[in-house]
Design an enzyme around this catalytic site. Structure first.
Site, PDB file in Angstrom:
ATOM      1  CG  MET A 110       8.736   1.208   1.748  1.00 23.47           C
ATOM      2  SD  MET A 110       8.654  -0.016   3.088  1.00 23.47           S
ATOM      3  CE  MET A 110      10.036   0.533   4.100  1.00 23.47           C
ATOM      4  CD  GLU A 111       8.034   1.646   6.982  1.00 22.45           C
ATOM      5  OE1 GLU A 111       7.144   1.362   6.152  1.00 22.45           O
ATOM      6  OE2 GLU A 111       8.493   0.837   7.792  1.00 22.45           O
TER       7      GLU A 111
ATOM      8  CG  HIS B  33       6.417   3.245   9.935  1.00 19.46           C
ATOM      9  ND1 HIS B  33       6.667   2.359  10.944  1.00 19.46           N
ATOM     10  CD2 HIS B  33       5.524   2.626   9.110  1.00 19.46           C
ATOM     11  CE1 HIS B  33       5.945   1.246  10.743  1.00 19.46           C
ATOM     12  NE2 HIS B  33       5.245   1.394   9.643  1.00 19.46           N
TER      13      HIS B  33
ATOM     14  CD  GLU C  12       4.923  -2.237   9.564  1.00 16.98           C
ATOM     15  OE1 GLU C  12       3.993  -1.409   9.614  1.00 16.98           O
ATOM     16  OE2 GLU C  12       5.932  -2.041   8.871  1.00 16.98           O
TER      17      GLU C  12
ATOM     18  CG  HIS D  59       0.828   2.774   8.762  1.00 16.77           C
ATOM     19  ND1 HIS D  59       0.257   1.704   9.395  1.00 16.77           N
ATOM     20  CD2 HIS D  59       2.068   2.366   8.395  1.00 16.77           C
ATOM     21  CE1 HIS D  59       1.116   0.701   9.429  1.00 16.77           C
ATOM     22  NE2 HIS D  59       2.227   1.075   8.809  1.00 16.77           N
ATOM     23  CD  GLU D  60       3.429   3.879   5.142  1.00 17.02           C
ATOM     24  OE1 GLU D  60       4.589   3.646   5.519  1.00 17.02           O
ATOM     25  OE2 GLU D  60       2.537   3.006   5.055  1.00 17.02           O
TER      26      GLU D  60
ATOM     27  N   GLY E 106       0.848  -1.188   0.000  1.00 16.56           N
ATOM     28  CA  GLY E 106       0.000   0.000   0.000  1.00 16.56           C
ATOM     29  C   GLY E 106       0.879   1.231   0.000  1.00 16.56           C
TER      30      GLY E 106
END
Ligand SMILES: *[C@@H]1O[C@H](CO)[C@@H](O)[C@H](O)[C@H]1NC(C)=O
Ligand SMILES: *[C@@H]1O[C@H](CO)[C@@H](O)[C@H](O)[C@H]1NC(C)=O
Ligand SMILES: *[C@@H]1O[C@H](CO)[C@@H](O)[C@H](O)[C@H]1NC(C)=O
Ligand SMILES: *[C@@H]1O[C@H](CO)[C@@H](O)[C@H](O)[C@H]1NC(C)=O
Ligand SMILES: *[C@@H]1O[C@H](CO)[C@@H](O)[C@H](O)[C@H]1NC(C)=O
Ligand SMILES: *[C@@H]1O[C@H](CO)[C@@H](O)[C@H](O)[C@H]1NC(C)=O
Ligand SMILES: [Zn+2]
Length: 935
Positions: A344-345, A382, A401, A378-379, A342
């Site tokens: 990537m951080e 991180h 996660e 979310h990203e 979906g």
């Protein structure tokens, strides 16, 4: 990133699971090394190899998957030159060189560094040059070779390196810029009739080693000085800001050379390199430059505006939450046309699928918007938790996660306070992970470091236990500590370990210190002892409260209660359970259930008071009650709709009250539970009465929305009301409510008659497309297919791609299945989700099962393993024949562990066995229940 079956509900929210890693795309390891090893017993030294090739035998005295701890890198200088034009052999490639500086921590004469799928082209007779940095003198190499099985470049030296001294190793290499969506790869899109190419990366978890030789373990943090060479008309991006970009002529052509500032010390899996012709929009937030990058057309259509609007507020929220300023000088976020996960951080350069970053208010739905907000949160979470402070090894991935998943709801809530999004974490994560964690073949959150060493084992960790259970137990921890205390411990943890690595126990230590400083909190045991039971044991308890006797018991909840638990636990599957509860709507004092059985007279209840425990599902467990209390709760539901806690275990009975209900949470929760009934029974005679019953229940909701939306021309204003409007149509149409099907077909027909004006509101598209195509024939299908191929907005393309799976015609579905193997028709990243959509369709599922078996070789040769496909297609499995076919699946199709993990397969087999048993026990009562309640 959780893997997961694709459910049709609110498409964008549920369809692409919360993903921030990759879907475990593991490419087959070569087995040739194992064969060769037999001819090279470790006791005899091999002859020096002077002209090594990747296929030559390689004597590696260090035969382990993990790196030795003798050499620790401090910095890299890497130049990469991707070619976006195919070369003579029709292949896309990149060239590069790298210098890695490392310190010798322990005397050694062996350099072992990760390298995979790279052709090392260093001049001279060895694959690398090694130098002593202080004297600039070369270190003599005895031989160098590639240990392909462990993914290492091995350099055997003629003398020992000196402890405490610093060395550097230089390599030149070429690699393929493949379309596999991992490592350094290419992505394509069309603009103005031209095919455009993008070079981009996905390193997590173990693909940095396919881009340049590196110590590819998260604890091996170092700084990176990156240079990209590219077409001067294109932009080059990496984790850090640009130092400068100059044009040079090499040979006949002019090239741009872009150099980037050194990164802070960071893990290799967080690197990113991109060359593209994208445009950006930007803003400044507390001196941090924020940019949103996308295809020029998408930027021109303002599809990045929403992401830009919320990134500043979310970054500020996390800066305050963690009490640490954003650690970098810039924050780039980019939407890629081809992307496996979906998002990537990558530190400072976060990569997204287009649907996770771009939003178009005229075309995208509310749930698309919510998806963008939660994925961005979310990203960005991180960027501190995960990137600044990193777990030392992949076995602690759940902490990284689970944490980001949990706080993504806090960050998104800050950006969109009117959405009440914090409640939705339960719907999005709990029900699904409970279903997996109630299997005997589940696994604990935390595994021993020794259990996880190969790329395959690492890739398999990206599952719903890691993401959703991880989030749930951290939410529970924050719940019983209070969020204030939780954040207090978190801050000192981050402060102590920044630019460094940790194990999860370090977080418990910091939380414990914070607890010890407080007088007003008493825990029954240390944070570590409480949490160990949740982290080291698989599964979860069901707590039974008997309100007549005042006894509470806990028991490991298994879908098959008669099963022997195969995995042993040092805690014998008992937990320290924090119990929050209310009596007749009044909150009571929390308490702990520490043993398998305890008496607590306060939970005793008289004939009218009802008891409800685990308020807001803060605890990661289920609750059961004595029958009297259940009846009082049900009575409560019927009488008073403002008390809003639906016990999910009463799936069928609770749905009786739905016809009076207009709110989303109870509907969605009930529909989630009913989804199982529908999967189990939609091929049986139960289907008739079940549909009649659901039609009856949903009609008032359908009429209600028809009424308040002026005959479907408007949408309700509330965030969750908008979702429930979609649910109303979905449930009504799926269960054959005539006026719903007419609505879908009418709107779709209007669109076919005048394709330039789509009369369907964005929120309703997913369900209207699906239902109109289900009711229609090839004409409806072909129309959607054509729109799909020409869609320039990915959320729109995704809705069409889903709708196309709803056809009831076998030949149309078969044709569609074939299309999924053709990347010109369906992008690789969408292939498996599309097949899963088709298998959700009761008409499509057996086609998909045949298809998977027929094409297993092709599917396994791709970069995505079969795990999510198998999870999807076996959802409905509930017959002895299906069980048998499933058990024979691996041997009769030669499917390797690389393509399908044993865990996924055993979970599917266990689930099928349970389904068979469940149907045997429940089919008659369920049939009777639906029959008598559909009158
Ligand atoms: C990276 O660049 C910095 C600043 O120019 C320099 O100090 C450092 O030595 C470089 N690192 C490597 C590995 O070249
Ligand atoms: C790496 O490659 C670039 C471009 O060919 C070149 O300019 C540079 O000198 C090379 N660096 C090393 C250390 O070989
Ligand atoms: C390096 O040191 C070890 C242990 O002292 C020794 O066994 C080994 O032969 C040395 N290697 C070389 C190449 O001299
Ligand atoms: C790497 O070398 C192999 C064998 O010589 C060759 O077939 C392949 O095309 C090369 N790949 C690249 C990217 O140069
Ligand atoms: C490099 O070349 C490109 C394309 O010709 C041009 O747009 C750009 O301004 C040049 N950059 C520099 C620093 O000269
Ligand atoms: C972004 O914010 C601006 C200014 O507040 C607002 O006008 C615009 O509608 C917002 N765009 C989106 C897509 O939310
Ligand atoms: Zn993540």
């Amino acid at each position: 990133m959780a893997k997961g079956q694709i459910v049709s509900k609110v498409l964008a929210v549920f369809a692409i699971v919360v993903v921030a890693g990759i879907l475990g795309s593991i490419i087959a390891l070569t087995t040739s090394y194992v064969e060769e090893r037999k001819n090279h017993p470790l006791t005899t030294l091999p002859p020096p190899i002077t002209t090594p090739s990747p296929d030559a035998p390689c004597f590696n005295p260090w035969d382990e998957s993990r790196l030795p701890d003798s050499l620790i890198p401090s910095g890299y200088s890497v130049t990469l030159w991707p070619s976006l034009k195919p070369n003579d052999e029709d292949m896309f490639t990149f060239k590069g060189n790298s210098t890695v500086v490392f310190k010798c921590e322990k005397k050694t004469d062996l350099i072992v560094i990760h390298s995979r799928l790279l052709n090392l082209t260093t001049k001279g007779k060895h694959l690398a040059d090694v130098r002593d940095v202080s004297s600039s003198k070369s270190v003599d190499i005895q031989y160098s070779c590639l240990d392909t099985s462990n993914e290492f470049l091995v350099v055997q030296l003629r003398s020992n390196l000196t402890e405490g001294k610093t060395y550097e190793m230089i390599t030149d290499f070429t690699g393929e810029l493949s379309d596999d969506l991992v490592g350094f790869y290419r992505s394509e899109y069309m603009e103005g009739g031209d095919k455009k190419l993008v070079a981009t990366t996905q390193m997590q978890p173990t693909y940095a080693r396919t881009v340049f030789p590196c110590f590819d373990e998260p604890a091996m943090k170092a700084h990176f000085n990156i240079t990209l060479i590219h077409d001067p008309n294109l932009v080059a991006l990496s984790n850090s800001p640009v130092i400068d970009s100059v044009n040079r002529t090499f040979g006949k052509a002019e090239w741009g050379i872009t150099t980037f500032h050194p990164t802070p010390d960071m893990s290799t899996y967080l690197l990113a390199f991109i060359v593209c012709d994208f445009k950006n929009i930007h803003a400044l937030n507390r001196n941090v430059s924020i940019r949103i990058w996308a295809r020029p057309e998408a930027i021109a259509e303002q599809q990045g505006d929403y992401a830009l609007n919320i990134t500043g507020p979310i970054l500020q929220y996390f800066e305050d939450y963690y009490s640490i300023p954003y650690p970098l000088a810039k924050s780039d976020q980019i939407a890629l046309p081809d992307f496996s996960a979906g998002a990537m951080e990558n530190w400072g350069l976060v990569t997204y699928r287009e649907t996770a970053l771009l939003y178009n208010p005229n075309i995208s739905s509310t749930s698309n918007k919510e998806w963008v907000a939660t994925v961005i949160a979310h990203e960005l979470a991180h960027q501190w938790f995960g990137n600044l402070v990193t777990v030392r090894w992949w076995n602690d991935l759940w902490l990284n996660e689970g944490f980001a998943t949990y706080v993504s709801y806090l960050g998104a809530d800050h950006a969109e306070p009117s959405w009440n999004i914090k409640d939705l974490i339960v719907l999005h994560h709990y029900q699904k992970v409970f279903a997996v964690d109630a299997l005997n073949s589940s696994h604990p959150l935390s595994l021993d470091e020794e259990e996880i060493s190969t790329p395959l084992q690492i890739g398999n960790l990206f599952d719903s236990i890691t993401y959703s259970k991880g989030a749930a137990v951290l939410r529970m921890l924050s719940g019983f500590l209070t969020e204030n205390l939780f954040v207090g411990g978190l801050k000192t943890y981050l402060e102590q370990y920044k630019y460094n690595t940790t194990v999860y126990q370090d977080l418990w230590d910091h939380l414990q210190q914070t607890v010890n400083k407080q007088d007003n909190i008493t825990l029954p045991d240390s944070v570590e002892n409480i949490m160990n039971r949740w982290v080291l044991q698989m599964g979860f308890p069901v707590v039974t409260i008997n309100t007549t006797t005042g006894t509470l018991t806990q028991k490991h909840f298994l879908l098959d209660p008669s099963a022997e638990v195969t995995r042993s636990s040092q805690f014998n599957y008992t937990w320290f359970v924090p119990v929050s509860w209310m009596k007749s709507g009044i909150l009571q004092t929390d308490f702990w259930l520490l043993n398998t059985s305890e008496t607590n007279t306060t939970v005793k209840s008289n004939s009218t008071d009802w008891v409800l425990a685990n308020i807001n599902c803060t605890g990661y467990y289920r609750v059961n009650y004595d029958t009297e209390n259940w009846n009082r709760l049900l009575q409560q539901l019927q009488d008073n709709f403002t008390v809003r806690y639906i016990p999910t275990t009463l799936a069928l009975h609770t749905t009786k009250y739905l016809s009076k209900d207009k709110e989303y949470m109870p509907w969605e929760s009930a529909i989630d539970n009913l989804g199982y009934f529908s999967l189990m029974f939609d091929r049986t005679e139960v289907n008739g009465p079940m549909q009649t019953y659901l039609r009856k229940q949903v009609t008032p909701l359908f009429d209600y929305f028809e009424n308040i939306t002026a005959n479907w021309t408007e949408v309700p204003s509330g965030h969750t009301d908008q979702y429930n409007q979609v649910t109303a149509i979905e449930v009504a149409c799926e269960n054959g409510l005539k006026k719903c099907q007419e609505l879908a077909s009418r709107l779709y027909r209007e669109w076919m008659d005048n394709p330039s004006v789509n009369p369907i509101h964005p929120n309703l598209k997913t369900t209207i497309y699906c239902n109109a195509i289900a009711a229609g024939g090839v004409e409806e299908w072909d129309f959607a297919w054509e729109r799909f191929q020409n869609a320039s907005i990915t959320t729109e393309a995704d809705k069409l791609r889903y709708g196309l799976s709803c056809s009831k015609h076998i030949w149309i579905l078969n044709r569609y299945l074939k299309y999924t193997l053709d990347p010109e028709k369906i992008r690789k990243m969408d292939s498996i989700p599309t097949i899963n959509y088709i298998s959700r369709n009761v008409v499509g599922q057996s086609l998909v099962w045949d298809f998977i078996r027929a094409y297993s070789t092709t599917i396994c040769s791709g970069s995505s393993p079969m795990d999510s496909l198998l999870e999807g297609v076996t959802q409905r499995f509930s017959t002895e024949l299906e069980l048998k076919q499933l058990q024979q699946f691996r041997p009769s199709n030669d499917i390797t562990e690389d393509c399908l993990s044993t865990r996924t397969l055993s979970q599917a087999i266990e689930r099928t066995q349970l389904n068979i048993k469940w149907i045997n026990e429940n089919k008659d009562p369920v049939f009777n229940w639906f029959t008598s309640n559909s009158l």
